[in-house]
Design an enzyme around this catalytic site. Structure first.
Site, PDB file in Angstrom:
ATOM      1  N   LYS A   1       5.662  10.354  -4.878  1.00 29.21           N
ATOM      2  CA  LYS A   1       4.918  11.458  -5.508  1.00 29.21           C
ATOM      3  C   LYS A   1       5.084  12.795  -4.769  1.00 29.21           C
ATOM      4  CE  LYS A   1       1.444   8.612  -7.783  1.00 29.21           C
ATOM      5  NZ  LYS A   1       0.025   8.384  -8.078  1.00 29.21           N
TER       6      LYS A   1
ATOM      7  N   ASP B   1      -3.358  12.220 -12.321  1.00 31.19           N
ATOM      8  CA  ASP B   1      -4.204  11.200 -11.681  1.00 31.19           C
ATOM      9  C   ASP B   1      -5.691  11.585 -11.714  1.00 31.19           C
ATOM     10  OD1 ASP B   1      -2.202   9.355 -11.067  1.00 31.19           O
ATOM     11  OD2 ASP B   1      -1.719  10.341  -9.173  1.00 31.19           O
TER      12      ASP B   1
ATOM     13  N   GLY C   1     -11.575   0.336 -11.736  1.00 33.35           N
ATOM     14  CA  GLY C   1     -10.490   1.308 -11.625  1.00 33.35           C
ATOM     15  C   GLY C   1      -9.390   1.192 -12.664  1.00 33.35           C
TER      16      GLY C   1
ATOM     17  N   GLY D   1      -6.479   9.819   1.700  1.00 38.28           N
ATOM     18  CA  GLY D   1      -5.028   9.691   1.535  1.00 38.28           C
ATOM     19  C   GLY D   1      -4.550  10.431   0.296  1.00 38.28           C
ATOM     20  N   GLY D   2      -3.378  10.015  -0.207  1.00 41.77           N
ATOM     21  CA  GLY D   2      -2.788  10.663  -1.369  1.00 41.77           C
ATOM     22  C   GLY D   2      -3.669  10.539  -2.604  1.00 41.77           C
TER      23      GLY D   2
ATOM     24  N   ILE E   1     -10.996   2.953  -7.141  1.00 39.23           N
ATOM     25  CA  ILE E   1      -9.707   3.158  -7.810  1.00 39.23           C
ATOM     26  C   ILE E   1      -8.815   1.924  -7.655  1.00 39.23           C
ATOM     27  CG2 ILE E   1      -9.924   5.657  -7.515  1.00 39.23           C
ATOM     28  CD1 ILE E   1      -7.487   5.529  -5.722  1.00 39.23           C
TER      29      ILE E   1
ATOM     30  N   ASN F   1       2.942  12.971 -10.512  1.00 34.54           N
ATOM     31  CA  ASN F   1       2.991  11.615 -11.073  1.00 34.54           C
ATOM     32  C   ASN F   1       3.611  11.595 -12.464  1.00 34.54           C
ATOM     33  OD1 ASN F   1       0.913  12.548 -12.748  1.00 34.54           O
ATOM     34  ND2 ASN F   1      -0.130  10.578 -12.735  1.00 34.54           N
TER      35      ASN F   1
END
Ligand code: ATR
Length: 283
Positions: free
Chosen positions: A67, A103, A242, A131-132, A219, A88
């Site tokens: 990504k 996202d 999620g 994080g991402g 998620i 994404n």
């Protein structure tokens, strides 16, 4: 001519994106279209992006670990991909490939769909992880108007970097040890770490400080009911799993590629659940 779209990742064998998009292609009667998996090793990414259109692809999804690298490789992005520095979804435009990020849209649309009475603006949100995946969730919650975003993360520097990179004005970092203070008075708890995923360690959080009206979501969707959601359900809290984030994040890309807006239905959810080996949807 066939309109081809693919999902790019490494590894990619377990991606459920083909199942979702091919379901919609069929359901909406789109002729001569197909959605494929394209395994792309990191060293082949630049070359793949350069040839994507020559190979007949009109667009793509991008997943782990590409990504951020796709963001860096493309010349054009929409505002959100630019803010997150992660892509994404790739769309072909007259100017070339454009990177987008859906996202955060998927995260919020899942909450709207499964907990329609919940409002982002009502109280503080607690996000576990930095994080991402957390970046997309944090930006979405910020855009939705959460009055305060409490980011709990093991590594403080990563949370502080997230806050500063996204220019979050209403976000604060909390140490894992200060979980009770973070949860106190919160309106939402979201796990964005990989803890609780099948094969990973459990996420061990005492939910007692959360108010009775708080919404809890994860998620992680394998398992569908994570330990966190199970504990939240046992306390009578509203829970959203999620899986819907995966389904909803696919909507804007499909619409951009094929010109028709698909819907996230019970039938689609059942299809993906069946692929996960779950035949009875208890939610
Ligand atoms: P992703 O892109 O899926 O979000 P990532 O960027 O590697 O993955 O981020 C993983 C997140 O899970 C991070 O917030 C990480 O915490 P650190 O920033 O401290 O590394 C968190 N995480 C992973 N394993 C963890 C563990 N055992 N305990 C606490 N947090 C963990």
């Amino acid at each position: 001519m066939i309109s081809k779209v693919c999902v790019i990742g490494w590894p990619i064998a377990h991606s459920r994106s083909p199942l979702i998009h091919n379901f919609w292609i069929h359901q909406l009667g789109i002729n001569n279209a197909v959605y494929e998996r394209l395994p792309v090793a990191p060293q082949d990414l630049t070359d793949t992006l350069r040839h994507l259109r020559d190979w007949g692809f009109i667009g793509a999804n991008v997943t782990v670990p590409h990504k951020e690298a796709v963001y860096a490789s493309l010349m054009r992005h929409d505002a959100l991909a630019h803010r997150l520095k992660a892509v994404n979804t790739i769309v072909t435009t007259v100017h070339g490939l454009e990177g987008r990020n859906t996202d955060g849209y998927g995260f919020m649309a899942n909450l709207t769909d499964r907990a329609p009475r919940w409002r982002a603006t009502t109280g503080p949100a607690v996000m576990l992880g930095a994080g991402g995946a957390a970046r997309a969730v944090a930006a979405a919650l910020d855009d939705a108007g959460v009055p305060e975003l409490r980011i709990v993360n093991r590594t403080g520097a990563k949370a502080e970097a997230l806050i500063s990179d996204l220019a979050l004005k209403r976000a604060k970092f909390f140490h894992w040890d200060d979980m009770a203070a973070a949860l106190s008075g919160a309106n939402l708890l979201v796990n964005t770490t990989s803890l609780g995923m099948s094969g990973e360690s459990e996420l061990d959080v005492d939910l007692a400080p959360l108010p009775a009206g708080a919404l809890v979501t994860d998620i992680v969707y394998t398992p569908l009911e994570t330990g966190l959601l199970k504990a939240a359900r046992a306390r009578g809290l509203t829970c959203v799993d999620g899986l819907g984030m995966l389904l909803h994040q696919a909507v804007p890309g499909f619409e951009a590629w094929f010109g028709k807006r698909p819907r996230v239905t019970k039938e689609l959810r059942a299809l993906v659940l069946a692929d996960m080996g779950i035949t009875e949807d208890k939610t």
